[in-house]
Design a protein around this motif. Structure first.
Motif, PDB file in Angstrom:
ATOM      1  N   UNK A 198       0.976  -1.131   0.073  1.00  0.00           N
ATOM      2  CA  UNK A 198      -0.235   0.264   0.213  1.00  0.00           C
ATOM      3  C   UNK A 198       0.372   1.418  -0.204  1.00  0.00           C
ATOM      4  N   UNK A 199       2.673   0.907   0.855  1.00  0.00           N
ATOM      5  CA  UNK A 199       3.051   2.122   0.985  1.00  0.00           C
ATOM      6  C   UNK A 199       3.242   2.589  -1.185  1.00  0.00           C
ATOM      7  N   UNK A 200       3.669   1.529  -1.551  1.00  0.00           N
ATOM      8  CA  UNK A 200       4.057   1.834  -3.216  1.00  0.00           C
ATOM      9  C   UNK A 200       2.668   2.436  -3.629  1.00  0.00           C
ATOM     10  N   UNK A 201       1.655   2.086  -3.854  1.00  0.00           N
ATOM     11  CA  UNK A 201       0.709   2.931  -4.652  1.00  0.00           C
ATOM     12  C   UNK A 201       0.058   3.971  -4.599  1.00  0.00           C
ATOM     13  N   UNK A 202       0.428   4.224  -2.074  1.00  0.00           N
ATOM     14  CA  UNK A 202       0.829   5.949  -2.236  1.00  0.00           C
ATOM     15  C   UNK A 202       1.461   6.154  -2.373  1.00  0.00           C
ATOM     16  N   UNK A 203       2.507   6.093  -3.106  1.00  0.00           N
ATOM     17  CA  UNK A 203       4.050   6.794  -3.467  1.00  0.00           C
ATOM     18  C   UNK A 203       3.778   7.841  -4.679  1.00  0.00           C
ATOM     19  N   UNK A 204       3.522   6.563  -5.767  1.00  0.00           N
ATOM     20  CA  UNK A 204       2.846   6.481  -6.999  1.00  0.00           C
ATOM     21  C   UNK A 204       1.994   7.780  -7.031  1.00  0.00           C
ATOM     22  N   UNK A 205       1.309   7.439  -6.370  1.00  0.00           N
ATOM     23  CA  UNK A 205      -0.009   8.325  -6.599  1.00  0.00           C
ATOM     24  C   UNK A 205       0.728  10.296  -6.114  1.00  0.00           C
ATOM     25  N   UNK A 206       1.651  10.104  -5.038  1.00  0.00           N
ATOM     26  CA  UNK A 206       2.548  11.563  -5.020  1.00  0.00           C
ATOM     27  C   UNK A 206       3.106  11.734  -5.644  1.00  0.00           C
TER      28      UNK A 206
END
Length: 459
Positions: A198-206
């Protein structure tokens, strides 16, 4: 005998001019809008192929949190569309500039406030959703990264809103495609290649939102005459216009909070039924997201054209815009229903390979299949009332609809559980259109009248 393709072209040529104009505006807006739920679909899909349904739930809850936090400031986009379209309709250059600068300064300010208050805000939001301990932990991991994009994400609302209001759907399409393509690409790399969850999904969005912000500013600087002429800063800070901005934004803010609360409450009630129901509902909600963002293309076209009509105070232009956008939106809603009916199970299978989640989603799939026809009126009226900045009516109708939704959940969910929850959501989407219909006749009469009633700036 004419071929089918030739007949289609011939039919298009025979369309009235205002229908062609709406179609020209709506087509790139629909394509750009559909990249947004496509991104959410990829988020869900990459999580759905991990072994635990809690991963889908964690991203669903995290996404709901930022729908609440960020789309609570959706007025920065919607208000910008209304004021910008009217300024371009009136050919008022100083107001065109101000319609961008005023909300941009607000976006940066609100974004910084969200970052400063992140600890209590995120903890409160995760707790209120009330998922399992694992879902809450994953949602918090997602949120602590995503929050840092707040000033940029809110600024992107202003950029997109200004481009839509200006009547630049192709530029809006390019910007949305860039943001969401980068996001999808980084999703796949960070989650499937680097295993960042989930950290990867969030960082991708940022990262994607940051790139979008830079590209959006470049588009405005290079592809319009916005900064060619000197900016009238005195007009930007004009007290009466600042008050009008805050009043319209206040109304849209209340309206948006009601909308987000309804969807957050839907997620919370689903979470209370277990992680598998939560995950299945998260998959099925993407049917609604795809149809909503697609139909929003016609709503955005209505915002542009009704805003221009109000700027020129032209009632015939206004009614033509409403008629053309609404007829095309209704036909598109019917197409969505047919597509979902024919490919619904395939779509569910693409989202997840967890047998229990697939089985539950299949049991409830007919609710989102019929939703486009139920909800199309609400999207169209949203566009019409936003474009004309008739936001007090928009606010009041949404409050009424939320009350109807809450009563529906209290009556239906204890009896029919998740079927009752989906029925309550269907009633809510229908109520949004019906409540706005009550206010429409007065709006239609106000355009073209000698003294246009400025209800949107009343308290």
């Amino acid at each position: 005998m004419s071929s089918p393709s030739f007949q289609s072209v011939e039919l298009l040529i025979k369309l009235p001019a205002h229908y062609k104009h709406i179609l020209a505006l709506a087509t790139p807006l629909i394509l750009s809008n559909l990249t947004v739920p496509l991104l959410g679909a990829v988020d869900t899909a990459v999580m759905g192929h991990l072994p635990d349904p809690a991963y889908i739930g964690g991203v669903a809850v995290g996404g709901t949190i930022f729908s609440f936090l960020f789309w609570g400031f959706g007025f920065l986009k919607m208000g910008t569309v209304g004021f910008t379209s009217q300024a371009f309709g009136a050919k008022n250059l100083p107001e065109q500039q101000a319609a961008f600068l005023r909300p941009m300064l607000l976006a940066l300010l609100f974004g910084l406030i969200l970052i400063l208050l992140q600890a209590p805000l995120l903890q409160l939001c995760v707790t209120l959703i009330d998922g399992s301990a694992e879902v809450q932990q994953l949602a918090f991991q997602y949120s602590t990264i995503r929050i840092w994009s707040a000033p940029i994400a809110l600024s992107n609302y202003v950029i997109i809103g200004w481009l839509i209001g200006k009547g630049e759907p192709k530029l809006t399409f390019i910007l949305q495609v860039i943001i969401n393509s980068v996001n999808i690409f980084l999703d796949l790399i960070f989650v499937l290649e680097f295993d960042w969850g989930v950290e990867g999904v969030s960082l991708a969005t940022v990262i994607a939102e940051s790139i979008g912000f830079a590209v959006g500013l470049w588009i405005i600087l290079k592809k319009s005459d916005f900064f060619i002429k000197q900016i009238d800063w005195q007009n930007v800070w004009l007290r009466s216009h600042i008050l009008a901005l805050f009043t319209v934004n206040r109304d849209i803010f209340i309206r948006t909070l009601c909308l987000i609360f309804a969807f957050a409450y839907f997620t919370r009630l689903g979470a209370g039924m277990g992680d598998e129901i939560l995950a299945a509902n998260a998959v099925l909600m993407h049917f609604l997201y795809f149809s909503a963002y697609g139909l929003d293309g016609f709503a955005h076209a209505a915002e542009i054209t009704t805003g221009h009509a109000k700027g020129r105070n032209d009632n015939k232009e206004f009614r033509n815009a409403v008629q053309a956008s609404s007829v095309m939106a209704l036909l598109t809603a019917a197409v969505f229903v047919i597509l979902f009916y024919l490919s619904g199970q395939l779509i569910v299978n693409l989202f997840t390979d967890i047998p229990s989640v697939k089985s539950i989603a299949t049991n409830f799939i007919y609710w989102p299949i019929i939703m486009p026809l139920i909800s199309v009126a609400s999207f169209q009226f949203d566009g019409i009332f936003i474009g004309t900045t008739r936001t007090a009516d928009l606010r009041n109708a949404m409050i009424q609809s939320l009350i109807i939704f809450l009563i529906s959940t209290w009556l239906l969910v204890p009896v029919w559980e998740n079927h009752g929850l989906w029925l309550a959501m269907s009633i809510y989407m229908a109520a949004r259109g019906i409540t706005l219909l009550r206010y429409y006749p007065a709006l239609a009469r106000s355009i073209g009248s000698k003294s246009v009633e400025a209800k949107s700036v009343k308290t």
